[in-house]
Write a protein that holds these residues in place. Sequence first.
Motif, PDB file in Angstrom:
ATOM      1  N   ALA A 252      16.177   7.043  -2.903  1.00 33.93           N
ATOM      2  CA  ALA A 252      16.922   7.418  -4.114  1.00 33.93           C
ATOM      3  C   ALA A 252      16.338   7.953  -5.010  1.00 33.93           C
ATOM      4  CB  ALA A 252      17.907   6.173  -4.383  1.00 33.93           C
ATOM      5  N   ARG A 253      15.158   7.464  -5.314  1.00 33.40           N
ATOM      6  CA  ARG A 253      14.417   7.999  -6.366  1.00 33.40           C
ATOM      7  C   ARG A 253      13.587   9.207  -5.917  1.00 33.40           C
ATOM      8  NH1 ARG A 253      12.515   3.463 -10.021  1.00 33.40           N
ATOM      9  NH2 ARG A 253      14.334   2.094  -9.989  1.00 33.40           N
ATOM     10  N   GLY A 254      13.942   9.861  -4.854  1.00 34.86           N
ATOM     11  CA  GLY A 254      13.457  11.143  -4.662  1.00 34.86           C
ATOM     12  C   GLY A 254      11.962  11.216  -3.650  1.00 34.86           C
ATOM     13  N   ILE A 255      11.695   9.836  -3.256  1.00 35.14           N
ATOM     14  CA  ILE A 255      10.328   9.870  -2.676  1.00 35.14           C
ATOM     15  C   ILE A 255      10.459   9.637  -1.267  1.00 35.14           C
ATOM     16  CG2 ILE A 255       8.159   8.335  -2.578  1.00 35.14           C
ATOM     17  CD1 ILE A 255       8.695   7.563  -5.572  1.00 35.14           C
ATOM     18  N   ILE A 256       9.791  10.454  -0.573  1.00 34.34           N
ATOM     19  CA  ILE A 256       9.861  10.338   0.957  1.00 34.34           C
ATOM     20  C   ILE A 256       8.204   9.825   1.337  1.00 34.34           C
ATOM     21  CG2 ILE A 256      10.178  11.568   3.154  1.00 34.34           C
ATOM     22  CD1 ILE A 256      12.425  11.295   1.755  1.00 34.34           C
ATOM     23  N   PRO A 257       8.416   8.750   1.709  1.00 34.41           N
ATOM     24  CA  PRO A 257       6.692   7.999   2.247  1.00 34.41           C
ATOM     25  C   PRO A 257       6.378   8.670   3.470  1.00 34.41           C
ATOM     26  CG  PRO A 257       8.361   6.332   1.708  1.00 34.41           C
ATOM     27  CD  PRO A 257       9.148   7.529   2.019  1.00 34.41           C
ATOM     28  N   GLY A 258       5.213   8.700   3.746  1.00 30.81           N
ATOM     29  CA  GLY A 258       4.653   8.997   4.992  1.00 30.81           C
ATOM     30  C   GLY A 258       4.960   8.168   6.142  1.00 30.81           C
ATOM     31  N   GLY A 259       5.303   6.955   5.825  1.00 31.36           N
ATOM     32  CA  GLY A 259       5.540   5.870   6.773  1.00 31.36           C
ATOM     33  C   GLY A 259       6.531   4.933   6.033  1.00 31.36           C
ATOM     34  N   MET A 260       7.429   4.152   6.324  1.00 30.48           N
ATOM     35  CA  MET A 260       7.890   3.277   5.829  1.00 30.48           C
ATOM     36  C   MET A 260       8.610   2.242   6.892  1.00 30.48           C
ATOM     37  SD  MET A 260       9.194   1.976   3.046  1.00 30.48           S
ATOM     38  CE  MET A 260      10.280   2.556   1.707  1.00 30.48           C
ATOM     39  N   GLU A 261       7.839   1.113   7.326  1.00 33.41           N
ATOM     40  CA  GLU A 261       8.262  -0.029   8.438  1.00 33.41           C
ATOM     41  C   GLU A 261       8.473  -1.138   7.732  1.00 33.41           C
ATOM     42  OE1 GLU A 261       7.681   0.703  11.789  1.00 33.41           O
ATOM     43  OE2 GLU A 261       7.897   3.031  10.821  1.00 33.41           O
ATOM     44  N   MET A 262       9.626  -1.868   8.448  1.00 33.32           N
ATOM     45  CA  MET A 262       9.744  -3.152   8.248  1.00 33.32           C
ATOM     46  C   MET A 262       9.762  -4.218   9.449  1.00 33.32           C
ATOM     47  SD  MET A 262      13.608  -4.772   6.961  1.00 33.32           S
ATOM     48  CE  MET A 262      13.954  -3.183   5.540  1.00 33.32           C
ATOM     49  N   MET A 263       9.348  -5.398   8.794  1.00 36.06           N
ATOM     50  CA  MET A 263       9.293  -6.386  10.003  1.00 36.06           C
ATOM     51  C   MET A 263       9.898  -7.623   9.660  1.00 36.06           C
ATOM     52  SD  MET A 263       5.280  -5.766  10.809  1.00 36.06           S
ATOM     53  CE  MET A 263       5.096  -6.868  12.239  1.00 36.06           C
TER      54      MET A 263
END
Lengths: 494, 366
Positions: A252-263
């Motif tokens: 929502a803050r306009g940042i597209i990370p290179g990767g975003m993983e959850m465990m």
Amino acid sequence: MTGNAPTTDIAITQQDLAAAFRRFIDAEYVISDAETQRVYECDGLAAYCEMPMLTVLPENTEQVQQVLQLCHQHNVPVVARGAGTGLCAGATPNQYGVLLSMAKFSEILEIDSAARLARLQPGVRNLAISEAAAEYGLYYAPDPSSQIACSIGGNVSENAGGVHCLKYGLTVHNVVQVKLLTVEGEALTLGNEGLDGYGADLLALIHGSEGLLGIITEITVRLLPTPECAQVILAGFASVKAAGDAVGEVIARGIIPGGMEMMDSFAIEAAEAFAQAGYPVAAEALLLCELDGSVEEVAEYVDSVTAIFNELGATSIRVSQSEAERLLLWKGRKSAFPAVGRLSPDYYCMDGTIPRGQLAHVLTEINRMSTEYGLRVANVFHAGDGNLHPLILFDSSIDGEFEKTEEFGGRILELCVAVGGNITGEHGVGLEKLRQMPAQFNDAEISQFHALKFAFDPKGTLNPGKGIPTLKRCQEYRTLKQNADAVQGGHKHA
Amino acid sequence: MPDISTQLLEQVQTALAEHSTLDIRGNRTKTALGRASAADSVPLDLHAHSGIVNYEPGELVMTARAGTTLAEIDAALAEHGQMLACDPRRFGGQATLGGSLATHQSGPARPWYGSLRDHVLGVRLINGRGEHLRFGGQVMKNVAGYDVSRLQAGAMGTLGVLTEISVKVLPQPDYSQTLIKTCDIFDGHTLSQQLASSTKPLTGMTWVDDTLYLRLQGSQQAVAASTRQWQEAYQTTAIEPEQGTQFWQQLREHELDFHRQPAGHSGSPKLWRFSINPRTGPFLTGERWLVNWGGAQRWISGEYDLETLGEHAQASGGEVCLYESSDGTEERMLMTHPALRRIQQNVKAALDPRGIFNPGRLFSWL
Ligand SMILES: Cc1cc2nc3c(=O)[nH]c(=O)nc-3n(C[C@H](O)[C@H](O)[C@H](O)COP(=O)(O)OP(=O)(O)OC[C@H]3O[C@@H](n4cnc5c(N)ncnc54)[C@H](O)[C@@H]3O)c2cc1C
């Protein structure tokens, strides 16, 4: 078990076909004995095993062409195989058919560094592309966790994804050209070395087509300049919901990370025991957020994301300070499947995709079903793009436990569809998810898929019985569902 | 913003019953693209089938009916600081989402942000059997079934009536800066090759009329630092933001001098588009060129033919098409390979067995 006979009669014996192949393929690479063929009896989903009639390992396109011509002439099914790491039983052999291994096609034909393109044979390993491109400061972006082993031909056939796909796209976004042999053995070139040609996008249609439309013999991929800088932020959270909200807020803050993983906590524990990456084992959920780009950009966004994670109640935050530390933090995630695998005789990996906002709800439901079935589940999640990988732990030596696991898995996939998602984000349908296809598609849609298959393969000899269920099977599924719903409804009213 | 899909479905069924063919239309902004549909086709108007059905900024997904104008979509996205990153040609905002996908539009940032096809997540479409079907979905990844959604890109409506489209949307970049450098086509090519491999946040690289235009977009600090470095290393000049915005917009809309005054050819100009290996050096250098996408897309106008230009394209690993022409009878691309033609015809038959949608619009033989 899976013996999908072709629609027309096979007109040749195993012996005659083997003899015919040996006329143009090194005898050593035409395998007809059971013992040697055993290694090909399944792909990464070992629950589905089948022995092929014959296995061939051609060494060049002309040989593949001749194999296809002979098989077409005699109505023999052909199942292509890359590295066999697929997780949907897509490369499971056909008992009446030829298993066509593309393992010998392992050459990187050209790194066109000025155009940032790589021309590859289909058997080239995913990771080998980036390794070869590194000397030019380039890399190949889609990075499935199986990248050490899986082939680029298999990646195209499944439209494989990876942890960097939110920003850099899936396989389909990174391939510009594919050379394909039709079932009759005719050569087609789809796409070009530029971008976006004229006409309907057949190149896109081939992605994810699971060896049902043609045999891929060459692939040209785009390479990207290796980012100047990449840092990963590891953050622990007290709940899956809090972690999910944090992902939403970054975007929502306009940042597209290179990767975003959850465990989730179980996956964290398993990965930590395996990789000793320093994961927060007390946390209920963990996020790995990678930021890449120019030095200035990474510095700016690392600050923003750290602030967001803090605001949203992260219980721990660690930012990688060196390339070695970055790779270590990723190692835990990338080895999550085998790590969880160590905790149990067997595990079963699901692959549904959901709108990200549904995450907390879906995980709660999965936990509830986990108790109901008495089977443990670890969750790893491509959080940026909503692709969920619940890993169900089971023991196939216990009678009926795999069947129970499959049923549980099936219900997870149906849940994904019910919340607006789908049954597979990147692993494909193969034999495994045929059962759930009618949850996502109605009969007219399934028929449309069959018509498209027919457009490429009128006799239906390419990887028969995979990818798209028969309409009869869809009917059975719907009847079963109706009955089950009626029973459940009956219970509620009782 | 009505949903007229029931009427659309009826019209398709009527066409099937009456053995007529249909000419699918949005806002008619792209009649010069592709060939003309068979003259006796009955218009099937999509422009009234409009409206945003669902927009979840947090999910980066928007679903809209095919007749929705890009102006409406831009306005809704801008409220949340988001955009259609593939940046399709707007035609004064009147272009529809369906028409943009059918003609596979994408703007100057295509090599870095992707095309409209890349951003499509799912579609609903009416096939030539008169069935309203749904493929793909509203999530980022889906590999169940064949990718019928992306297949539609460039099909010019020959494979069905698109009624609803879900696309991935992205945040607008924080900051943009356009740099220019005066140079001829050779120097422009050399410099482009050098910069394309850089790790700077590049989102535009176009050479036209002796000027190379470069666009940097991203975080303010990253853009500022890259601007400084390139000014020093390559003597590029930073231009005013409004000027930069205007250039990229005119480029996307085909409104530059290059498009308005095609050199040396009066009468009805033909616009040719090459999709080729970006490393290809300049050719036919006597012509006035527009080199876009860092060299992967190149344009000239004039009285050429597909055979002559096709040889150049093939030698450069790509293809050429007659992108725009007022003559709707001319073939737009040569497709001579028999197996490829057969597959295209079979795919057409799979989705539109009676050939009722846009006959002849894509190829004379389809
Ligand atoms: C530990 C582990 C982690 C994984 N992680 C990921 C992940 O992060 N992301 C992801 O997307 N997948 C992942 N996978 C799944 C798998 O690695 C991918 O689907 C991969 O793309 C398969 O490649 P392969 O070469 O092994 O193909 P195979 O399994 O050999 O084949 C896959 C399908 O492609 C067809 N095929 C193969 N080669 C050709 C060809 N040349 N022409 C036509 N058809 C062909 C086969 O018939 C089959 O249907 C993972 C698997 C494992 C075991």
